[in-house]
Every structure is written in C-alpha cells, then in structure tokens.
Design a protein around this motif. Sequence first.
Motif, PDB file in Angstrom:
ATOM      1  N   LEU A 114       0.830  -1.211   0.000  1.00 21.73           N
ATOM      2  CA  LEU A 114       0.000   0.000   0.000  1.00 21.73           C
ATOM      3  C   LEU A 114       0.864   1.260   0.000  1.00 21.73           C
ATOM      4  CD1 LEU A 114      -2.733  -1.075   2.582  1.00 21.73           C
ATOM      5  CD2 LEU A 114      -3.001  -0.890   0.112  1.00 21.73           C
ATOM      6  N   GLY A 115       1.974   1.231   0.751  1.00 24.69           N
ATOM      7  CA  GLY A 115       2.873   2.381   0.792  1.00 24.69           C
ATOM      8  C   GLY A 115       3.497   2.675  -0.563  1.00 24.69           C
TER       9      GLY A 115
ATOM     10  N   GLY B 266      -3.757  11.485  -0.661  1.00 30.70           N
ATOM     11  CA  GLY B 266      -3.164  11.331   0.664  1.00 30.70           C
ATOM     12  C   GLY B 266      -4.198  11.024   1.723  1.00 30.70           C
ATOM     13  N   SER B 267      -5.331  11.704   1.676  1.00 27.78           N
ATOM     14  CA  SER B 267      -6.389  11.461   2.659  1.00 27.78           C
ATOM     15  C   SER B 267      -6.991  10.076   2.499  1.00 27.78           C
ATOM     16  CB  SER B 267      -7.491  12.518   2.507  1.00 27.78           C
ATOM     17  OG  SER B 267      -6.979  13.820   2.689  1.00 27.78           O
ATOM     18  N   LEU B 268      -7.207   9.666   1.250  1.00 29.18           N
ATOM     19  CA  LEU B 268      -7.839   8.374   1.007  1.00 29.18           C
ATOM     20  C   LEU B 268      -6.974   7.208   1.473  1.00 29.18           C
ATOM     21  CD1 LEU B 268      -9.456   8.797  -2.533  1.00 29.18           C
ATOM     22  CD2 LEU B 268     -10.626   8.369  -0.374  1.00 29.18           C
ATOM     23  N   VAL B 269      -5.694   7.256   1.136  1.00 33.77           N
ATOM     24  CA  VAL B 269      -4.861   6.097   1.424  1.00 33.77           C
ATOM     25  C   VAL B 269      -4.627   5.920   2.920  1.00 33.77           C
ATOM     26  CG1 VAL B 269      -3.728   6.117  -0.828  1.00 33.77           C
ATOM     27  CG2 VAL B 269      -2.770   7.470   1.030  1.00 33.77           C
ATOM     28  N   LEU B 270      -4.620   6.999   3.676  1.00 34.30           N
ATOM     29  CA  LEU B 270      -4.455   6.855   5.118  1.00 34.30           C
ATOM     30  C   LEU B 270      -5.641   6.099   5.724  1.00 34.30           C
ATOM     31  CD1 LEU B 270      -2.991  10.300   6.262  1.00 34.30           C
ATOM     32  CD2 LEU B 270      -1.788   8.139   5.951  1.00 34.30           C
ATOM     33  N   VAL B 271      -6.861   6.429   5.265  1.00 29.50           N
ATOM     34  CA  VAL B 271      -8.060   5.765   5.800  1.00 29.50           C
ATOM     35  C   VAL B 271      -8.131   4.320   5.319  1.00 29.50           C
ATOM     36  CG1 VAL B 271     -10.576   5.787   5.821  1.00 29.50           C
ATOM     37  CG2 VAL B 271      -9.312   7.936   5.966  1.00 29.50           C
ATOM     38  N   VAL B 272      -7.985   4.108   4.016  1.00 35.56           N
ATOM     39  CA  VAL B 272      -8.108   2.763   3.449  1.00 35.56           C
ATOM     40  C   VAL B 272      -7.021   1.845   4.003  1.00 35.56           C
ATOM     41  CG1 VAL B 272      -7.982   1.430   1.320  1.00 35.56           C
ATOM     42  CG2 VAL B 272      -9.250   3.580   1.367  1.00 35.56           C
ATOM     43  N   GLY B 273      -5.808   2.353   4.105  1.00 30.16           N
ATOM     44  CA  GLY B 273      -4.715   1.535   4.606  1.00 30.16           C
ATOM     45  C   GLY B 273      -4.908   1.116   6.046  1.00 30.16           C
ATOM     46  N   SER B 274      -5.336   2.042   6.892  1.00 31.42           N
ATOM     47  CA  SER B 274      -5.534   1.729   8.313  1.00 31.42           C
ATOM     48  C   SER B 274      -6.605   0.661   8.498  1.00 31.42           C
ATOM     49  CB  SER B 274      -5.921   2.994   9.080  1.00 31.42           C
ATOM     50  OG  SER B 274      -4.915   3.984   8.968  1.00 31.42           O
TER      51      SER B 274
ATOM     52  N   ALA C 134       2.102  -0.129  11.054  1.00 30.73           N
ATOM     53  CA  ALA C 134       1.616   0.027   9.683  1.00 30.73           C
ATOM     54  C   ALA C 134       1.044   1.422   9.449  1.00 30.73           C
ATOM     55  CB  ALA C 134       0.557  -1.037   9.388  1.00 30.73           C
ATOM     56  N   VAL C 135       0.219   1.904  10.373  1.00 30.70           N
ATOM     57  CA  VAL C 135      -0.341   3.249  10.227  1.00 30.70           C
ATOM     58  C   VAL C 135       0.780   4.287  10.211  1.00 30.70           C
ATOM     59  CG1 VAL C 135      -1.891   4.964  11.230  1.00 30.70           C
ATOM     60  CG2 VAL C 135      -2.498   2.544  11.320  1.00 30.70           C
ATOM     61  N   LEU C 136       1.758   4.104  11.077  1.00 32.61           N
ATOM     62  CA  LEU C 136       2.901   5.020  11.092  1.00 32.61           C
ATOM     63  C   LEU C 136       3.642   4.976   9.759  1.00 32.61           C
ATOM     64  CD1 LEU C 136       4.716   6.956  12.672  1.00 32.61           C
ATOM     65  CD2 LEU C 136       5.900   4.975  13.637  1.00 32.61           C
ATOM     66  N   TYR C 137       3.753   3.778   9.173  1.00 34.20           N
ATOM     67  CA  TYR C 137       4.426   3.647   7.875  1.00 34.20           C
ATOM     68  C   TYR C 137       3.660   4.387   6.775  1.00 34.20           C
ATOM     69  CZ  TYR C 137       6.564   1.471   3.788  1.00 34.20           C
ATOM     70  OH  TYR C 137       7.194   1.258   2.589  1.00 34.20           O
ATOM     71  N   PHE C 138       2.334   4.361   6.819  1.00 31.30           N
ATOM     72  CA  PHE C 138       1.551   5.090   5.814  1.00 31.30           C
ATOM     73  C   PHE C 138       1.807   6.597   5.917  1.00 31.30           C
ATOM     74  CE2 PHE C 138      -1.703   1.464   6.245  1.00 31.30           C
ATOM     75  CZ  PHE C 138      -1.013   0.707   5.319  1.00 31.30           C
TER      76      PHE C 138
END
Length: 436
Positions: free
Chosen positions: A47-48, A71-79, A125-129
């Motif tokens: 995902l990153g 940027g906003s989308l991938v943070l939510v979807v990834g988490s 993982a969230v920190l990595y995003f």
Amino acid sequence: MAIGVLALLGFQLVDSAFVARLGTAPLAAQSFTFPLTFLVIGVQVGLGIAIAALISRALGAGEVERARRLGSLVLVVGSVTIALLVFVLWWAQLPIFSRLGADATARALIRAYWAPQLLAAWLGAVLYFVYSLFRAHGDTRLPGKLMVVTSLINLLLDPLFIFGVGPWAGLGLPGAAWATAIAFGSGLLLAVYRLRRRDWLTRHGLRRELAGSAGAFAGIAGPAMVSQLMPPLAAMLAVSVVAGLGESAVAAWGLASRLETLALVVVLAMTMSLPPWLGRCYGAGDWAQVRQLIRLALRVVIGWQLLLGGGLALLSPWVSQLLAGSADVRSDLTVLVRFLLPSYAALGVCMLVVSAGNALGWPLRAMLMSTARLFLCYLPFLWLGSSLAGLPGLAMGAAFGNVVAGTLAWRLMRHMLARSSAEAGVESKLLPRERT
C-alpha cells in the motif's frame, strides 16, 4: 532514510537479542511469528508503494489538489485494511502456527505474545503510511528522525518490560511486543502532530477521487502487495523446512532473519527513497534521469553489500557470540551468516529492481520478478540444500538462489529500460510540438 531504517531494524534485532536471554524456547516461539509479522509488513509496504507512486506522479504532473485527495484516502483505506488483516491473524493463530510446526510449548508462549504483537504491527503500519505520505512529498528527514526516536524508546523499554526492574518481574516474551507497541504509538502521535501542520490532506472530493483513482491505485497496490506477500509466504515455507532440523536451527534462523533486514538497511532505505524520485521523473517523461538514478543505485547496492557481507562472514563467530546465548544456536547462526550475508548483494539488486518497477509503471513485471526470485530460485535451492546437507546445505542453497535471482533481475531491468527509452524516443519524434 538509511539512518532511520538502521535504527528501526536495529531495535528489532535488539528485541531478538533480549528474548534470546530468556532461553531457546521463547526465541524459537518468537521466530515462528516472524513470517506472519512479515505478512502484515508486506501488505503495508504494498500500500505504501502505491501511495508514494500515485502522489509523486500527481505532484510531478502539477496536480496538487489530487495529491491531497489521494493522501487522505490512502491513510483511511490503509488503516482499515491492516486492522482487518490483524484480526484475521489473531483469530486463526492456532491452525496457522500448528501448520508451521510449532509444538504445544511454543504455541503456549506465542498465545501470550501474539495479541500485543499484532497491536504493535497495526500501529507500525499506520505510522508507515504517514511516512509514505511524507516521502511522496520529498521529505525523508522527518521519517528518518522518527524511526530513530521510536527505536530509542523501544531500546529503553525492552529490558524493563521483558526482565522487569526491582520487585516487578517483567512480562517475559510479551514484554518485547508491548515495548514495540508503545514505541510505535509514540511515533504515530508525533507524526500526526507534524502532519497537521502540512497542507497535504483534504476532506473535499474524496468520493469522486475514490471512484476515479481506485483502478489506478489497485493496479499498483495489487501487484505490489502480491510482491510483498510472497516473502512472508516463502518465509513460512522456509521455517517449515528449518523446523525439521531442530529447535536450535529455528532459533538461529530467526536471528538470521533479523540480521538479514539489518544488513539490507541501505537497500531498504533506497527502496523507500528512490521511488518518489523515479515517480516524478516518470510523470515528467525524463527517462535519461531514470537510467542515471538506477545505475547509481545499483552500483551503491552491489559495492556496499559485498563489503558488508564479506566482513560479517569473516566475523561470523563473533557476531553469533554477540546475538545468541546457547552454544547450539551460536553454531547454527555462524553457518547461516557465513553463507547468506555475501549473497545479499544479489538480493539487493532484485529488491531494487522490484521497487523501481512499481514506481515506473511495471507493477506486474515487478510482481513476477519477486515471485520468480522466491519460488523458482530461493525456495527450491534452499529445500534441496537442506535435504542433501542439513543446515550448511540449506544456507548454501539459499545463497545460490539469491545470486540467480539477482542476475535475472538485472537482465530484466536492462531490457525494460532499453524498451522504454526507445518508445519515448519514438514518441518524441512523432509529437515534438505536443511534448514541448
């Protein structure tokens, strides 16, 4: 990024070194969890990669507003994606670890360790995003600094949580996971605080962007995640092979896996920092700069890994003495270090080619290269060597597989760069005015 990755991977090796002082059984139990931890890491890295590729391409094309929406989308979807994966791994732990070869004693140790370890994996993982968002915008300093900070927090908490202090006896093996969770949580708070001061996110137009970019995101993230999931799957199969050689071999293999990631710190830093550059060059159509960047990166990787791997191979008895507490584990680890470390020069070439392929619009080819490395080169030779000569044969087979994979990856990159440059040259001749 190299400094940050070194700190991050260093504290993982420190975790294993502290756990090794608890005995061979806890170290072996922790080693059984590594493939599943790498599974979570594989998804988050996939995902990153998509985050960095899409945002850097948008910035290279001057689409600043789209970069904010992405940027906003991938943070939510990834988490959310990682949270679902973590729940599945917790729910299915018994059949998974039984299939990997963990006995009843190891499963009992894993049961107490697994929940806090999965919490730490989700926070990491969230920190990595968030790190990926910073890297896509060209800021590698903050992720590097925060990696150092989280590593120092973990280093301070590890002995306290594992062994205790004063009247508190400590938590043993689960203490290592709780220390990591607290370290990642602290880093996430700092990263989010800094992110709020940047104008990189937005709440507007997210649904429209999701509908328009889902295909492009899946086109990169899908093959990238498959590429990243292949190593954990191969690691599970490798652990099942090593488990047939005894508990000390499993413990040594776990330490060697942690040492591998530490030895590949420069390669890992390049796979994080190079794709945003390549993405911007790709967006601008600058293939001459792409070739220059890749040639430089490959020269650095090969030279550094040969120097480091050769040095650690010569010092393998002392490295094993430093990391392992049991004489049997030290002996097995010495053999693994002696054969595996020099082969990481070829492994680094393969990793760099896969990372560059994802950034340059070749995610499917990168996925196929990653799959071929593991299932056509690495695992067959590892299994064959183990069957013929035990642990030394396993080490030699894995090393030979890395060399074969690195050679194939280099040939693939040369072919793709030549083809892309030729196509760009034809397009430039046909459409000079439009390109200008």
